[in-house]
Design a protein around this motif. Structure first.
Motif, short mmCIF file in Angstrom:
data_model
loop_
_atom_site.label_atom_id
_atom_site.label_comp_id
_atom_site.label_asym_id
_atom_site.label_seq_id
_atom_site.Cartn_x
_atom_site.Cartn_y
_atom_site.Cartn_z
N GLY A 177 0.82 -1.21 0.00
CA GLY A 177 0.00 0.00 0.00
C GLY A 177 0.85 1.25 0.00
O GLY A 177 0.33 2.37 0.02
N GLY A 178 2.17 1.08 -0.04
CA GLY A 178 3.07 2.24 -0.04
C GLY A 178 3.32 2.75 -1.46
O GLY A 178 2.59 2.42 -2.39
N THR A 179 4.35 3.56 -1.59
CA THR A 179 4.66 4.16 -2.89
C THR A 179 5.54 3.21 -3.72
O THR A 179 5.83 2.09 -3.29
N ALA A 180 5.97 3.69 -4.87
CA ALA A 180 6.88 2.92 -5.73
C ALA A 180 8.23 2.73 -5.05
O ALA A 180 8.95 1.77 -5.31
N TRP A 181 8.55 3.67 -4.14
CA TRP A 181 9.86 3.65 -3.49
C TRP A 181 9.85 2.72 -2.28
O TRP A 181 8.85 2.65 -1.53
N VAL A 182 10.94 2.03 -2.08
CA VAL A 182 11.07 1.10 -0.97
C VAL A 182 11.31 1.87 0.32
O VAL A 182 12.15 2.76 0.36
N ALA A 183 10.53 1.53 1.35
CA ALA A 183 10.74 2.14 2.67
C ALA A 183 11.39 1.06 3.53
O ALA A 183 10.94 -0.08 3.53
N THR B 238 18.08 -1.69 -12.12
CA THR B 238 19.39 -2.14 -11.66
C THR B 238 19.74 -1.51 -10.30
O THR B 238 20.71 -1.88 -9.68
N GLY B 239 18.93 -0.57 -9.87
CA GLY B 239 19.01 -0.08 -8.49
C GLY B 239 17.96 -0.81 -7.67
O GLY B 239 17.18 -1.60 -8.21
N SER B 240 17.89 -0.54 -6.37
CA SER B 240 16.93 -1.27 -5.53
C SER B 240 15.97 -0.33 -4.82
O SER B 240 15.38 -0.68 -3.80
N TRP B 241 15.80 0.89 -5.34
CA TRP B 241 14.91 1.85 -4.67
C TRP B 241 13.44 1.67 -5.02
O TRP B 241 12.58 2.21 -4.35
N PHE B 242 13.14 0.97 -6.12
CA PHE B 242 11.74 0.68 -6.45
C PHE B 242 11.43 -0.77 -6.10
O PHE B 242 12.32 -1.61 -6.08
N TRP B 243 10.15 -1.07 -5.89
CA TRP B 243 9.81 -2.44 -5.46
C TRP B 243 10.12 -3.49 -6.53
O TRP B 243 10.19 -4.68 -6.23
N TRP B 244 10.34 -3.08 -7.77
CA TRP B 244 10.72 -4.01 -8.84
C TRP B 244 12.24 -4.01 -9.07
O TRP B 244 12.72 -4.56 -10.05
#
Ligand code: BMA
Length: 388
Positions: free
Chosen positions: A138-144, A201-207
């Motif tokens: 339920g959060g944003t595209a960005w990983v918390a 290739t980064g890990s800041w988005f859930w994909w």
């Protein structure tokens, strides 16, 4: 002769309107790929442009807000500086999946649709990214950090058999409905470059890299493209866009590549990070960009793909000659079809990537505009012309 042909065409159109009753749709010429011929024409025009040593300039959210304004009817920071509109407009679909009326940056989807159709009508190109929310947390595209465990299960959860699969399909269907609604009054579907699942290739988005496996990432892409096709989307080119990582190699760029049958544009996202006017950091960006675009363009060429610098920019444009001294010399060495700089936020101090009148780099941007290699809206001609 021309008049006679024109009249014949008019008569045919009148007949068709009559035959179709209320519907004003014309049949779009379709390519064997299952997409419209206009969509394929755009791709080959982009290929030719890159081969000829030209690249289009693009700006995210250009016509909808800028520094000191928001929502004006016919305005652009880029045009206010150089007198022409960007060749490429970028928009983001984030929050379309929720059924919201505005995207995550407050842009009404109705306005976005209007601007996309208008830009196509005047011969320009549109690209769409998608910072969609996380359907599991339920959060944003960005990983918390606090939600990392959930976020790492998200891609698995949206794939077939996963607990959020049905919900996710409904989200893709909303994107499909939007893409299908990009239609001129004459029934022409507006071709767009769709660029989901970016910067993986980064890990800041859930994909992102650490949040799913290679197989899951590729399956996510396939599911998205298959579902859009099933929903009748015939106007999308697909762009893949890994982001800068230290030691990027051809292998690391290709590790999660969804496949030649799916991808049209091989992109690259890389920003210039420099505190103040730190010339060492700016020079390091240029050197890195040069090296990485070499790999990107070579890989793209091997796979028959069109290369693009899908996101870049120097937040706050803190050096006066960034356009002609940093960006243009690098782009001159690589066959990229376009470069897109990020948005000029009206509500976030210093978060801008294109100049506006009076901005430090404005004069230099005019020189960049006058560089024969750069293509702005008025330089474009017949990108969508269908050749058989
Ligand atoms: C980011 C920032 C955010 C914005 C997001 C999606 O890079 O500009 O403020 O919400 O892109 O456009």
């Amino acid at each position: 002769m021309k008049t006679i042909l024109f009249n014949a065409a008019m008569a045919a159109a009148v007949l068709m309107f009559t035959a179709c009753g209320n519907s004003k749709k014309t049949a779009e010429p379709m390519a064997d790929s299952g997409r419209t011929k206009r969509t394929e024409a755009l791709l080959s025009s982009m290929r030719q442009m890159a081969q000829a040593g030209h690249y289009m300039f693009g700006h995210q959210d250009d016509p909808v807000y800028g520094i000191g304004w928001c929502g004006d009817a016919d305005r652009s920071d880029v045009r206010s500086v150089c007198g022409d509109n960007p060749a490429v407009l970028g928009f983001d679909l984030g929050h379309l999946e929720l059924g919201d009326t505005c995207n995550l940056d407050g842009v009404p989807f109705s306005r976005m649709r209007q601007e996309i159709i208008r830009h196509f009508d005047r011969g320009g190109v549109v690209t769409l990214s998608w910072h969609l929310d996380n359907p599991l947390s339920g959060g944003t595209a960005w990983v918390a950090d606090s939600l990392k465990d959930v976020e790492r299960r998200t891609v698995e959860a949206v794939l077939p058999g996963g607990e959020k699969h049905e919900l996710f399909l409904s989200w893709i269907d909303r994107v499909a409905a939007f893409l299908n609604s990009l239609e001129t009054p004459y029934g022409v579907r507006v071709p767009v470059i769709f660029r989901p699942w970016h910067e993986h290739t980064g890990s800041w988005f859930w994909w992102g890299q650490d949040n799913c496996t290679t197989e899951q990432y590729v399956a996510l892409w396939r599911l998205t493209a298959d579902r859009l096709r099933e929903q009748g989307v015939v106007n999308a080119l697909y762009a893949y866009s890994p982001n800068q990582m230290s030691n990027a190699t051809k292998e690391s760029l290709m590790e999660r590549y969804p496949g030649d049958d799916l991808i049209d544009i091989f992109g690259w996202d890389q920003y210039c990070y420099a505190p103040d006017a730190d010339t060492t950091a700016v020079a390091a960006y240029a050197a890195d960009l040069d090296a990485f675009l070499g790999i990107v363009c070579e890989t793209a060429q091997e796979h028959g793909k069109v290369a693009a610098l899908t996101e870049t920019g120097f937040e706050g444009l803190k050096t006066a000659d960034w356009w002609t001294r940093t960006l243009a010399p690098v782009l001159a060495r690589h066959p990229v079809s376009y470069v897109l700089v990020w948005r000029n936020a009206h509500d976030r101090q210093g978060h801008f990537y294109a100049p506006y009148p009076g901005q430090l780099s404005a004069a230099d941007f005019v020189s960049f505009y006058n560089d024969p290699k750069t293509m702005f809206l008025r330089d474009l001609n017949g990108l969508y012309i269908i050749s058989n």
